[in-house]
Enzyme design. Structure first.
Site, PDB file in Angstrom:
ATOM      1  N   GLU A 144       0.796  -1.236   0.000  1.00  0.00           N
ATOM      2  CA  GLU A 144       0.000   0.000   0.000  1.00  0.00           C
ATOM      3  C   GLU A 144       0.824   1.280   0.000  1.00  0.00           C
ATOM      4  O   GLU A 144       0.451   2.261   0.633  1.00  0.00           O
ATOM      5  CB  GLU A 144      -0.970   0.007   1.203  1.00  0.00           C
ATOM      6  CG  GLU A 144      -1.997  -1.084   1.116  1.00  0.00           C
ATOM      7  CD  GLU A 144      -2.998  -1.063   2.272  1.00  0.00           C
ATOM      8  OE1 GLU A 144      -4.191  -1.126   2.000  1.00  0.00           O
ATOM      9  OE2 GLU A 144      -2.558  -1.003   3.439  1.00  0.00           O
TER      10      GLU A 144
HETATM   11  C1  ACM Z   1      -2.403  -5.334   3.976  1.00  0.00           C
HETATM   12  O1  ACM Z   1      -3.512  -5.749   4.345  1.00  0.00           O
HETATM   13  N1  ACM Z   1      -2.226  -4.046   3.729  1.00  0.00           N
HETATM   14  C2  ACM Z   1      -1.288  -6.214   3.796  1.00  0.00           C
END
Ligand code: ACM
Length: 692
Positions: free
Chosen positions: A334
């Site tokens: 992310e």
């Molecule tokens: C995640 O759930 N950002 C690995």
């Protein structure tokens, strides 16, 4: 219709008042005596092979164990714990609660033979063979970790009859389907003290999980002491972090249970708490403060400056000597690159280095971390975003965005784990996770590619869990996931899983886990110590909203209390599930099954009259005000369900007006209240839909 309805109501009243007078509790918390199956049918995870023999091995105070071979001392401690659990369940006075390695009982009934100590690393041998006859128990394993797995099976086999406690005569040959069977615990969004970690390690061992993935750094908290960079935990943790001594203690505790501990240092994103202390390493100017909100944040390490690598090199060197597993998780998830895009120097660096995009820049960053890890003798694991053709094949990818990432990785020769489908923070039902197989029969992977799938991990992200409720989010659902990773893919009977899960859940309690016992305690607090029965009736029938909707419906922060009704409500509410199942049975078998219909009516009546009782409590418990519409909905839909049942049983057609009103009630009840949803609603809809 009127005449039939009256008869029906009369029958109903007789049934309800005669059979079920004292049973205002629909939670079905106990396993009914007549439902108890022999213990060998209750094992979770189901072993690779089990052959039942004739006879029973009865336990008494003379029960003694002896060890042969060369195990690590962890096995001696494990036997002590096993005997303690055995004596705790049976009331027998068993001296080997204090197991002494030099103990050489003259007439031991149980012989444990182990060839060698296991190294607690990826690929350790966990196989065991358990033979029980009327006079003797034999547990054989190549390694002591195999013996630990066998001891858990041994405990699950404890059974009882009028003569006493016994184990059934049988032979079990068992080994895991996948070598990597993990649970991620996020100790950052909410800090989890060492005792929370330890009791969950005990739970993991009980269901044969072997990896604790310890998520230690996040936007909302930096949870590990750094002696080389103490500002990290001093400024980034609000004082909630693990000391080196605590980390070593947890690693040793896990190793004693045959569990690896893999730390995750999430980089380069999810990094706010690091940058509080080191804003000069960020991609955007500081200052930074510990994040209090949930979501995907922008603060990111600057990959274009050498200082970042000098810092991370030193930090990871410190951590790689603290953590003993071969693998270190570097996160990698992310990173939206917003702060990279806004930083001219980073853009210039990207151009100079000929990086086509931010993914290439992040790969450069990952490669630098990889060389640090390698120079410290470690291997890399990261979220699926770190997959890049320049990465060597000895990294491991953790697939979370979809199973496609796992498949692509395997096809390209990378090893991977599946976490997509095992996000236990999202409040999905157990069977959803259980049926999510890393390698289903229709997997597109060929035989060789399948060997690259190492297993999976359940993920306990901690935005909405505190030490008080984390166990109820992990357990018992994670026991079903553990079975998915250990047992054959053909073991997938959902009803049988739920039956065994309930028994497993009770066994897990003896380890100090709080998933069952904290529920009534939380309800008591919500009512200000008043009668909880009406509140329990409501909360038994609701669940949190699913996936990421909780925070969408109301913004939460790291300081938001986790003591509201939504927090007391448990995932995969059993009462709602059993009601759904019974309604399905009722509708499939026609209205002919009077037992089911009587029991459905009993539950519907309880719910129909519940609001009136609960209102009294709600009115004097302000924390419950938010749930009032849900209480109204429960009673309204239950009344609707009763009307539908009457019509079904009497064979009457529904009037247009009734159908119109039903639609309005159902629509109203379908709206979340205080971020919870009414889990009995689909079954009510099915009943109403059946009335034509
Ligand atoms: C995640 O759930 N950002 C690995």
């Amino acid at each position: 219709m009127k005449h039939n309805v009256l008869i029906f109501l009369a029958i109903t009243l007789v049934l309800v008042t005669s059979g079920c007078q004292n049973n205002a509790d629909t939670s079905n918390a106990w396993v009914q005596v007549e439902q108890v199956e022999p213990s060998y049918r209750n094992l979770m995870p189901v072993p690779a092979s089990l052959e039942l023999q004739k006879g029973k091995f009865y336990l008494d105070d003379s029960f003694q164990i002896v060890i042969q071979g060369e195990p690590d001392k962890r096995l001696y401690a494990a036997i002590g714990r096993t005997v303690k659990r055995l004596s705790g369940r049976t009331g027998l006075f068993l001296p080997q609660v204090f197991f002494d390695r030099d103990d050489k009982p003259t007439a031991p009934q149980m012989i444990i033979e182990v060839k060698k100590p296991a190294e607690i690393q990826f690929g350790m041998d966990e196989a065991y063979q358990l033979d029980i006859s009327e006079k003797r128990i034999s547990l054989k394993a190549e390694t002591d970790v195999g013996a630990l797995r066998g001891l858990e099976t041994f405990l699950q086999l404890l059974d009882a009859d009028a003569q006493g406690y016994f184990l059934p005569a049988l032979t079990i040959n068992d080994s895991p389907r996948f070598p990597w069977r993990g649970l991620l615990i996020d100790a950052c969004r909410h800090f989890m003290p060492v005792d929370v970690i330890k009791r969950n390690l005990d739970g993991m061992a009980a269901v044969k999980l072997n990896v604790l993935h310890w998520h230690l750094t996040e936007d909302q908290g930096f949870r590990v002491e750094s002696k080389t960079h103490p500002k990290l935990h001093e400024l980034g943790s609000d004082g909630f972090y693990y000391t080196h001594e605590q980390i070593k203690d947890v690693i040793a505790y896990a190793a004693d249970r045959g569990i690896r501990v893999i730390p995750e240092f999430d980089l380069p994103g999810h990094a706010t708490s690091w940058l509080v202390a080191y804003p000069e390493l960020a991609s955007a100017p500081g200052p930074y403060a510990i994040e209090r909100k949930w979501g995907i944040m922008d603060p990111t390490f600057n990959p274009a400056i050498e200082e970042t690598y000098i810092f991370l090199d030193a930090f990871l060197k410190e951590m790689t000597s603290l953590f003993t597993d071969d693998y270190v998780h570097i996160g990698g998830d992310e990173n939206k690159g917003h702060h990279w895009d806004k930083n001219e120097k980073i853009q210039a660096f990207k151009q100079d280095m000929d990086f086509a995009d931010n993914a290439a820049l992040q790969n450069y960053f990952n490669q630098r971390l990889l060389s640090t890890l390698k120079s410290n003798g470690k291997k890399m694991i990261g979220w699926d975003e770190i997959l890049h053709e320049d990465m060597p094949k000895d990294i491991v990818l953790q697939s979370w965005r979809g199973r496609e990432a796992m498949i692509t990785a395997a096809q390209r020769g990378y090893r991977s784990l599946l976490s997509n489908g095992y996000y236990i923070d999202l409040h999905q039902p157990t069977d959803y996770h259980y049926l999510n197989d890393p390698l289903p029969p229709d997997s597109p992977l060929n035989e060789r590619e399948q060997t690259f799938i190492l297993g999976g991990e359940a993920t306990m992200w901690a935005e909405f869990v505190s030490p008080e409720i984390i166990d109820s989010r992990i357990w018992p659902r994670t026991a079903a996931i553990a079975e998915r990773f250990w047992s054959a893919s053909s073991v997938r009977d959902v009803d049988d899983m739920y039956r065994r899960l309930k028994i497993t859940s009770f066994h897990l309690e003896e380890l100090g886990l709080t998933h069952e016992k904290n529920y009534p305690m939380m309800l008591r607090r919500l009512t200000g110590n008043r009668d909880v029965s009406a509140l329990k009736t409501l909360v038994d029938a609701i669940e949190s909203v699913k996936t990421y909707n909780r925070n969408r419906q109301r913004t939460h922060f790291s300081y938001t209390p986790l003591t509201r009704v939504i927090d007391a409500a448990r995932p995969d509410a059993e009462v709602a599930r059993l009601f759904r199942n019974d309604v399905t049975d009722f509708l499939e078998n026609g209205a002919s099954d009077k037992t089911i219909s009587a029991s459905l009516i009993q539950r519907l009546q309880l719910w129909a009259s519940n609001h009136e009782k609960l209102l009294v409590v709600i009115e004097v418990s302000p924390i419950l005000h938010e749930i009032r519409p849900m209480s109204e909905n429960l009673s309204a839909v239950a009344k609707l369900g009763l009307e539908a049942m009457m019509a079904i049983e009497s064979g009457d057609k529904a009037g247009r007006e009734w159908l119109k009103q039903s639609a309005t009630i159902i629509e109203q009840a379908g709206k979340p209240v205080a971020q919870t949803e009414l889990r009995i609603l689909p079954a009510i809809e099915a009943l109403v839909g059946f009335v034509e």
